[in-house]
Design a protein around this motif. Structure first.
Motif, mmCIF file in Angstrom:
data_model
loop_
_atom_site.group_PDB
_atom_site.id
_atom_site.type_symbol
_atom_site.label_atom_id
_atom_site.label_comp_id
_atom_site.label_asym_id
_atom_site.label_seq_id
_atom_site.Cartn_x
_atom_site.Cartn_y
_atom_site.Cartn_z
ATOM 1 N N GLN A 128 0.977 -1.384 -0.121
ATOM 2 C CA GLN A 128 -0.039 -0.024 0.021
ATOM 3 C C GLN A 128 0.869 1.294 0.132
ATOM 4 O O GLN A 128 0.560 2.092 -0.630
ATOM 5 N N VAL A 129 1.938 1.177 0.792
ATOM 6 C CA VAL A 129 2.918 2.406 0.908
ATOM 7 C C VAL A 129 3.402 2.474 -0.612
ATOM 8 O O VAL A 129 3.283 3.659 -1.169
ATOM 9 N N LYS A 130 4.036 1.626 -1.051
ATOM 10 C CA LYS A 130 4.459 1.811 -2.626
ATOM 11 C C LYS A 130 3.320 2.310 -3.613
ATOM 12 O O LYS A 130 3.661 3.148 -4.465
ATOM 13 N N ARG A 131 2.094 1.791 -3.508
ATOM 14 C CA ARG A 131 0.974 2.173 -4.421
ATOM 15 C C ARG A 131 0.608 3.679 -4.150
ATOM 16 O O ARG A 131 0.706 4.385 -5.250
ATOM 17 N N TYR A 132 0.302 3.906 -2.982
ATOM 18 C CA TYR A 132 -0.063 5.369 -2.627
ATOM 19 C C TYR A 132 1.061 6.329 -2.602
ATOM 20 O O TYR A 132 0.735 7.545 -3.205
ATOM 21 N N ALA A 133 2.406 5.920 -2.459
ATOM 22 C CA ALA A 133 3.440 6.943 -2.583
ATOM 23 C C ALA A 133 3.580 7.101 -4.029
ATOM 24 O O ALA A 133 3.903 8.239 -4.628
ATOM 25 N N THR A 134 3.545 6.217 -5.051
ATOM 26 C CA THR A 134 3.750 6.417 -6.297
ATOM 27 C C THR A 134 2.820 7.362 -6.748
ATOM 28 O O THR A 134 3.030 8.089 -7.733
ATOM 29 N N ARG A 135 1.500 6.986 -6.601
ATOM 30 C CA ARG A 135 0.543 8.037 -7.071
ATOM 31 C C ARG A 135 0.626 9.644 -6.658
ATOM 32 O O ARG A 135 0.238 10.283 -7.511
ATOM 33 N N ALA A 136 1.255 9.628 -5.360
ATOM 34 C CA ALA A 136 1.330 10.986 -4.765
ATOM 35 C C ALA A 136 2.717 11.599 -5.394
ATOM 36 O O ALA A 136 2.795 12.760 -5.023
ATOM 37 N N GLY A 137 3.248 10.785 -5.944
ATOM 38 C CA GLY A 137 4.828 11.303 -6.536
ATOM 39 C C GLY A 137 5.763 11.432 -5.508
ATOM 40 O O GLY A 137 6.392 12.431 -5.540
ATOM 41 N N ILE A 138 5.678 10.641 -4.418
ATOM 42 C CA ILE A 138 6.732 10.886 -3.557
ATOM 43 C C ILE A 138 7.237 9.397 -3.117
ATOM 44 O O ILE A 138 7.213 8.561 -3.892
ATOM 45 N N ASP A 139 8.739 9.665 -2.780
ATOM 46 C CA ASP A 139 9.476 8.392 -2.516
ATOM 47 C C ASP A 139 8.798 7.249 -1.570
ATOM 48 O O ASP A 139 8.606 7.622 -0.360
ATOM 49 N N PRO A 140 8.504 6.149 -1.988
ATOM 50 C CA PRO A 140 7.852 5.275 -1.273
ATOM 51 C C PRO A 140 8.682 4.860 0.092
ATOM 52 O O PRO A 140 8.120 4.577 1.100
ATOM 53 N N GLN A 141 10.135 4.808 -0.063
ATOM 54 C CA GLN A 141 10.773 4.661 1.015
ATOM 55 C C GLN A 141 10.746 5.602 1.984
ATOM 56 O O GLN A 141 10.851 5.422 3.390
ATOM 57 N N ALA A 142 10.548 6.773 1.884
ATOM 58 C CA ALA A 142 10.444 7.908 2.707
ATOM 59 C C ALA A 142 9.198 7.584 3.498
ATOM 60 O O ALA A 142 9.013 7.958 4.873
ATOM 61 N N LEU A 143 7.934 7.514 2.782
ATOM 62 C CA LEU A 143 6.795 7.060 3.262
ATOM 63 C C LEU A 143 6.922 6.018 4.451
ATOM 64 O O LEU A 143 6.346 5.995 5.544
ATOM 65 N N MET A 144 7.481 4.995 3.946
ATOM 66 C CA MET A 144 7.737 3.758 4.827
ATOM 67 C C MET A 144 8.360 4.257 6.254
ATOM 68 O O MET A 144 8.142 3.771 7.093
ATOM 69 N N ALA A 145 9.311 4.931 5.946
ATOM 70 C CA ALA A 145 10.508 5.441 6.976
ATOM 71 C C ALA A 145 9.390 6.161 8.220
ATOM 72 O O ALA A 145 9.706 5.984 9.148
ATOM 73 N N ILE A 146 8.693 7.075 7.545
ATOM 74 C CA ILE A 146 7.903 7.868 8.404
ATOM 75 C C ILE A 146 6.908 6.998 9.233
ATOM 76 O O ILE A 146 6.609 7.281 10.483
ATOM 77 N N ILE B 199 -2.640 5.606 4.762
ATOM 78 C CA ILE B 199 -1.600 5.700 4.177
ATOM 79 C C ILE B 199 -1.639 6.567 3.173
ATOM 80 O O ILE B 199 -0.934 7.180 2.687
ATOM 81 N N GLU B 200 -2.858 6.482 2.336
ATOM 82 C CA GLU B 200 -3.151 7.450 1.277
ATOM 83 C C GLU B 200 -2.972 8.827 1.469
ATOM 84 O O GLU B 200 -2.616 9.794 1.006
ATOM 85 N N SER B 201 -3.740 9.096 2.574
ATOM 86 C CA SER B 201 -3.699 10.630 3.156
ATOM 87 C C SER B 201 -2.437 11.205 3.614
ATOM 88 O O SER B 201 -2.172 12.121 3.445
ATOM 89 N N ALA B 202 -1.590 10.073 4.339
ATOM 90 C CA ALA B 202 -0.377 10.509 4.598
ATOM 91 C C ALA B 202 0.413 10.785 3.321
ATOM 92 O O ALA B 202 1.360 11.775 3.228
ATOM 93 N N ALA B 203 0.369 9.889 2.142
ATOM 94 C CA ALA B 203 1.152 10.092 1.003
ATOM 95 C C ALA B 203 1.009 11.399 0.358
ATOM 96 O O ALA B 203 1.654 12.313 0.034
ATOM 97 N N TRP B 204 -0.405 11.852 0.458
ATOM 98 C CA TRP B 204 -0.834 12.924 -0.278
ATOM 99 C C TRP B 204 -0.503 14.248 0.592
ATOM 100 O O TRP B 204 -0.122 15.380 0.111
#
Length: 235
Positions: free
Chosen positions: A82-100, A161-166
């Motif tokens: 989910q992190v990878k999917r939503y981070a990619t949609r939001a245009g951010i680094d999935p690794q950064a979102l996962m680390a957060i 996760i989606e809202s955090a990514a955006w």
């Protein structure tokens, strides 16, 4: 996360024992007849102290697994797809979102526990990413989850996760093209998530993170490699 200038905030305690004590109190409350859900998810109540100077760089890491569940004991790596999917949609680094998410994993995320805690502390944050209502409501505008409500976050890991990514996307969009710091974009948006957009912009101008903000960066660094393994292993 703590709220500051219409943004969100994050609670600073990172040890589990205060939440064990809290769980005992909540269970006692349930026994007395009350019910609810929840821990306080992200209280960045006090902005980091800021002194002129250059900010120190940092990164971040987690573990490995595969799907959603509201229980922290299941391991955060299960959320990597989910992190990878939503981070990619939001245009951010999935690794950064996962680390957060790993940084935010300092208390139980069980939905019932979160709601019980929220009854004791109405300004508590919700969901696996520890998001406050004001931040969620601001982030959802114009997005495909605009019709969703903040109080759904404890039960819907995907929405959290989606809202955090955006939210991270929106923080990144505020960064100036030219910055006076050695901190990376990922480090700056992590600081923005933890301390608010105003402090993030100050750090981008070269203000040195205070002890609280630096501690968040240090955690991000220690979580970074594991976060990378999680998202790379998610397929």
């Amino acid at each position: 996360m703590t709220e500051g200038g219409g943004i969100v905030a994050v609670d600073k305690p990172r040890k589990w024992w205060p939440w064990v004590v809290l769980a005992t109190l909540v269970v006692a409350g349930w026994a007395a007849g009350g019910r609810g859900h929840g821990p306080d998810a992200a209280d960045r109540s006090a902005p980091p102290s800021a002194t002129s100077g250059s900010a120190r760089p940092s990164s971040g890491a987690p573990s490995t697994s595969a799907e959603p569940s509201a229980s922290a004991s299941d391991g955060l790596a299960r959320y990597a797809p989910q992190v990878k999917r939503y981070a990619t949609r939001a245009g951010i680094d999935p690794q950064a979102l996962m680390a957060i998410l790993y940084n935010e994993d300092y208390k139980p995320h069980d939905p019932a526990f979160q709601r019980a805690w929220q009854k004791l502390k109405p300004d508590a944050a919700f969901g696996i990413a520890n998001m406050h209502k004001a931040a969620f409501d601001e982030t959802k505008r114009g997005r495909d989850f605009a019709g969703r409500d903040w109080d759904e976050l404890p039960d819907d890991t995907g929405l959290a996760i989606e809202s955090a990514a955006w939210y991270l996307h929106d923080l990144a969009a505020q960064l100036p093209a030219h910055r006076s710091t050695s901190l990376t974009v990922n480090q700056l948006i992590a600081l923005g998530y933890n301390t608010g957009a105003g402090n993030m912009l100050a750090f981008a101008r070269g203000v040195t993170p205070g002890s609280q903000a630096q501690s968040y960066l240090d955690q991000l660094t220690s979580n970074w490699a594991a976060a990378g393994r999680d998202v790379r292993g998610s397929g």
